[in-house]
Design a protein around this motif. Structure first.
Motif, mmCIF file in Angstrom:
data_model
loop_
_atom_site.group_PDB
_atom_site.id
_atom_site.type_symbol
_atom_site.label_atom_id
_atom_site.label_comp_id
_atom_site.label_asym_id
_atom_site.label_seq_id
_atom_site.Cartn_x
_atom_site.Cartn_y
_atom_site.Cartn_z
ATOM 1 N N ASN A 1 14.318 76.241 -23.762
ATOM 2 C CA ASN A 1 14.910 75.893 -25.046
ATOM 3 C C ASN A 1 13.847 75.290 -25.959
ATOM 4 O OD1 ASN A 1 16.839 75.505 -27.000
ATOM 5 N ND2 ASN A 1 18.294 74.497 -25.632
ATOM 6 N N ILE A 2 13.948 75.540 -27.239
ATOM 7 C CA ILE A 2 12.981 75.022 -28.201
ATOM 8 C C ILE A 2 13.344 73.592 -28.568
ATOM 9 C CG2 ILE A 2 12.035 75.309 -30.522
ATOM 10 C CD1 ILE A 2 12.510 78.302 -30.214
ATOM 11 N N THR A 3 12.377 72.677 -28.454
ATOM 12 C CA THR A 3 12.593 71.261 -28.728
ATOM 13 C C THR A 3 11.993 70.878 -30.063
ATOM 14 O OG1 THR A 3 12.579 70.747 -26.356
ATOM 15 C CG2 THR A 3 12.194 68.918 -27.874
ATOM 16 N N TRP A 4 12.821 70.267 -30.925
ATOM 17 C CA TRP A 4 12.332 69.781 -32.216
ATOM 18 C C TRP A 4 11.430 68.564 -32.009
ATOM 19 C CZ3 TRP A 4 13.481 71.430 -37.279
ATOM 20 C CH2 TRP A 4 14.514 72.365 -37.427
ATOM 21 N N MET A 5 11.933 67.598 -31.230
ATOM 22 C CA MET A 5 11.196 66.360 -31.023
ATOM 23 C C MET A 5 11.757 65.619 -29.813
ATOM 24 S SD MET A 5 12.737 63.482 -33.599
ATOM 25 C CE MET A 5 11.977 62.286 -32.511
ATOM 26 N N THR A 6 11.004 64.589 -29.361
ATOM 27 C CA THR A 6 11.427 63.710 -28.285
ATOM 28 C C THR A 6 11.334 62.276 -28.779
ATOM 29 O OG1 THR A 6 10.553 65.240 -26.626
ATOM 30 C CG2 THR A 6 11.019 63.003 -25.901
ATOM 31 N N ARG A 7 12.347 61.459 -28.463
ATOM 32 C CA ARG A 7 12.333 60.062 -28.905
ATOM 33 C C ARG A 7 12.873 59.169 -27.793
ATOM 34 N NH1 ARG A 7 13.644 58.916 -34.939
ATOM 35 N NH2 ARG A 7 11.495 59.637 -34.959
ATOM 36 N N GLN A 8 12.254 57.984 -27.646
ATOM 37 C CA GLN A 8 12.712 56.998 -26.671
ATOM 38 C C GLN A 8 13.499 55.910 -27.390
ATOM 39 O OE1 GLN A 8 9.604 54.958 -24.490
ATOM 40 N NE2 GLN A 8 10.940 54.623 -22.741
ATOM 41 N N ASP A 9 14.691 55.553 -26.861
ATOM 42 C CA ASP A 9 15.490 54.514 -27.499
ATOM 43 C C ASP A 9 15.146 53.133 -26.939
ATOM 44 O OD1 ASP A 9 16.906 54.138 -25.091
ATOM 45 O OD2 ASP A 9 18.538 55.455 -25.697
ATOM 46 N N SER A 10 15.818 52.095 -27.447
ATOM 47 C CA SER A 10 15.502 50.716 -27.069
ATOM 48 C C SER A 10 15.840 50.412 -25.612
ATOM 49 C CB SER A 10 16.243 49.740 -27.992
ATOM 50 O OG SER A 10 17.642 49.936 -27.912
ATOM 51 N N LYS A 11 16.661 51.238 -24.972
ATOM 52 C CA LYS A 11 17.012 51.050 -23.570
ATOM 53 C C LYS A 11 16.064 51.795 -22.636
ATOM 54 C CE LYS A 11 21.921 50.360 -24.592
ATOM 55 N NZ LYS A 11 23.305 50.861 -24.389
ATOM 56 N N GLY A 12 15.098 52.498 -23.216
ATOM 57 C CA GLY A 12 14.135 53.238 -22.412
ATOM 58 C C GLY A 12 14.521 54.665 -22.124
ATOM 59 N N ASN A 13 15.684 55.109 -22.626
ATOM 60 C CA ASN A 13 16.109 56.494 -22.410
ATOM 61 C C ASN A 13 15.332 57.437 -23.315
ATOM 62 O OD1 ASN A 13 18.234 55.769 -20.567
ATOM 63 N ND2 ASN A 13 19.436 55.117 -22.332
ATOM 64 N N PHE A 14 15.119 58.647 -22.840
ATOM 65 C CA PHE A 14 14.453 59.675 -23.635
ATOM 66 C C PHE A 14 15.478 60.691 -24.127
ATOM 67 C CE2 PHE A 14 11.005 57.980 -21.096
ATOM 68 C CZ PHE A 14 9.953 57.935 -22.005
ATOM 69 N N GLU B 1 17.609 55.512 -34.123
ATOM 70 C CA GLU B 1 18.332 54.332 -33.655
ATOM 71 C C GLU B 1 18.308 53.265 -34.742
ATOM 72 O OE1 GLU B 1 18.578 51.391 -29.742
ATOM 73 O OE2 GLU B 1 16.839 52.694 -30.034
ATOM 74 N N ASP B 2 19.468 52.718 -35.092
ATOM 75 C CA ASP B 2 19.514 51.701 -36.145
ATOM 76 C C ASP B 2 19.342 50.300 -35.551
ATOM 77 O OD1 ASP B 2 21.996 50.787 -35.206
ATOM 78 O OD2 ASP B 2 23.151 51.835 -36.743
ATOM 79 N N ASP B 3 19.435 49.269 -36.397
ATOM 80 C CA ASP B 3 19.203 47.893 -35.960
ATOM 81 C C ASP B 3 20.250 47.399 -34.974
ATOM 82 O OD1 ASP B 3 16.876 47.534 -37.391
ATOM 83 O OD2 ASP B 3 17.885 46.751 -39.169
ATOM 84 N N ASN B 4 21.400 48.048 -34.924
ATOM 85 C CA ASN B 4 22.471 47.654 -34.012
ATOM 86 C C ASN B 4 22.513 48.497 -32.748
ATOM 87 O OD1 ASN B 4 23.550 45.566 -35.711
ATOM 88 N ND2 ASN B 4 24.387 47.185 -37.025
ATOM 89 N N GLY B 5 21.492 49.334 -32.563
ATOM 90 C CA GLY B 5 21.434 50.170 -31.369
ATOM 91 C C GLY B 5 22.257 51.434 -31.448
ATOM 92 N N LYS B 6 22.853 51.713 -32.615
ATOM 93 C CA LYS B 6 23.603 52.954 -32.773
ATOM 94 C C LYS B 6 22.632 54.124 -32.914
ATOM 95 C CE LYS B 6 27.608 50.886 -35.110
ATOM 96 N NZ LYS B 6 28.400 50.882 -36.371
ATOM 97 N N LEU B 7 23.044 55.280 -32.400
ATOM 98 C CA LEU B 7 22.206 56.476 -32.451
ATOM 99 C C LEU B 7 22.771 57.460 -33.470
ATOM 100 C CD1 LEU B 7 21.506 56.927 -28.656
ATOM 101 C CD2 LEU B 7 19.903 56.135 -30.392
ATOM 102 N N TRP B 8 21.968 57.742 -34.484
ATOM 103 C CA TRP B 8 22.339 58.679 -35.539
ATOM 104 C C TRP B 8 21.575 59.970 -35.322
ATOM 105 C CZ3 TRP B 8 26.222 57.249 -38.765
ATOM 106 C CH2 TRP B 8 26.537 55.890 -38.800
ATOM 107 N N VAL B 9 22.301 61.061 -35.298
ATOM 108 C CA VAL B 9 21.746 62.383 -34.972
ATOM 109 C C VAL B 9 21.702 63.231 -36.238
ATOM 110 C CG1 VAL B 9 22.050 64.433 -33.539
ATOM 111 C CG2 VAL B 9 22.736 62.188 -32.655
ATOM 112 N N THR B 10 20.509 63.697 -36.616
ATOM 113 C CA THR B 10 20.425 64.611 -37.750
ATOM 114 C C THR B 10 20.643 66.027 -37.241
ATOM 115 O OG1 THR B 10 18.027 65.026 -37.621
ATOM 116 C CG2 THR B 10 18.742 63.077 -38.848
#
Length: 223
Positions: A1-14, A55-64
């Protein structure tokens, strides 16, 4: 699968953003999860192509999403909620979102394909849309805005496809444009990265440019 990008959140998840949904990897448990669209599940992703996660300041994940606007992932309920970018002048194109980031003041800035620069406040859930107006040189120079970042002075830099490099001042809501006339090899910018010396490396259709960020980019003597 083609990946746009990879990002790690504040909990360490990828998070892996792909053309066919999201993949989550927890390095602590070594468990993978996949999130895809499902017409029979109202809590699933609404759009398959996912360019980025913010990821916003409250830990919410916003998906474009590319075609479906912005989606919020609620990990407690394990559901996605869609937020359409409202622009009566051109609602379809505005919802083709690409990369984005959280600025130092907590506001999300999101690039789009032919929708201009999108500003989103996660606290109020209000969108602002900044689009090119040919009669106004203080607007963004192209509605195709792809790479974005914030400098140490709070200015937002935007690479556009065809309009060169733009800088946005959130306090005045004015834009300034740098183009081939200022030394860029091309006005089509596809990537940007900063180094430890404060320089910006700009990937274009015709090679790479190194740009030293001016202290005040709205000083017309700054090149």
């Amino acid at each position: 699968n083609i990946t746009w990008m990879t990002r790690q959140d504040s909990k360490g998840n990828f998070w892996f953003c792909t053309l066919n949904g999201l993949a989550l990897y927890d390095p602590k448990t070594k468990i993978h999860r996949y999130f895809r669209t499902d017409v029979n599940d109202p809590g699933s992703l609404k759009t398959a192509s996912i360019p980025s996660v913010i990821e916003d300041d409250n830990g919410k994940l916003w998906v474009t999403t590319f075609g479906g606007g912005l989606e919020l992932y609620d990990p407690l309920r394990d559901v996605f909620k869609a937020y359409k970018v409202n622009d009566k002048r051109n609602p379809a194109n505005v919802n083709y979102l690409v990369g984005g980031f959280k600025a130092s003041n907590g506001i999300l800035y999101i690039g789009s394909w032919d929708g201009g620069l999108i500003q989103f406040n996660p606290s109020t859930e209000i969108f602002r849309i900044f689009r090119h107006r040919p009669s106004d040189p203080n607007t963004i120079s192209s509605n195709i805005a792809i790479p974005l970042y914030e400098d140490k002075n709070g200015f937002i830099w935007i690479g556009t496809l065809g309009g060169g490099l733009n800088v946005f001042d959130p306090s005045t809501e004015l834009f300034r444009t740098f183009t081939m006339q200022d030394g860029l090899p091309s006005n089509a910018i596809v990537s940007m990265a900063r180094d430890n010396d404060g320089k910006s490396w700009i990937g274009t259709y015709h090679g790479i440019a190194c740009f030293s960020l001016p202290q005040n980019p709205f000083d017309k003597n700054a090149k």
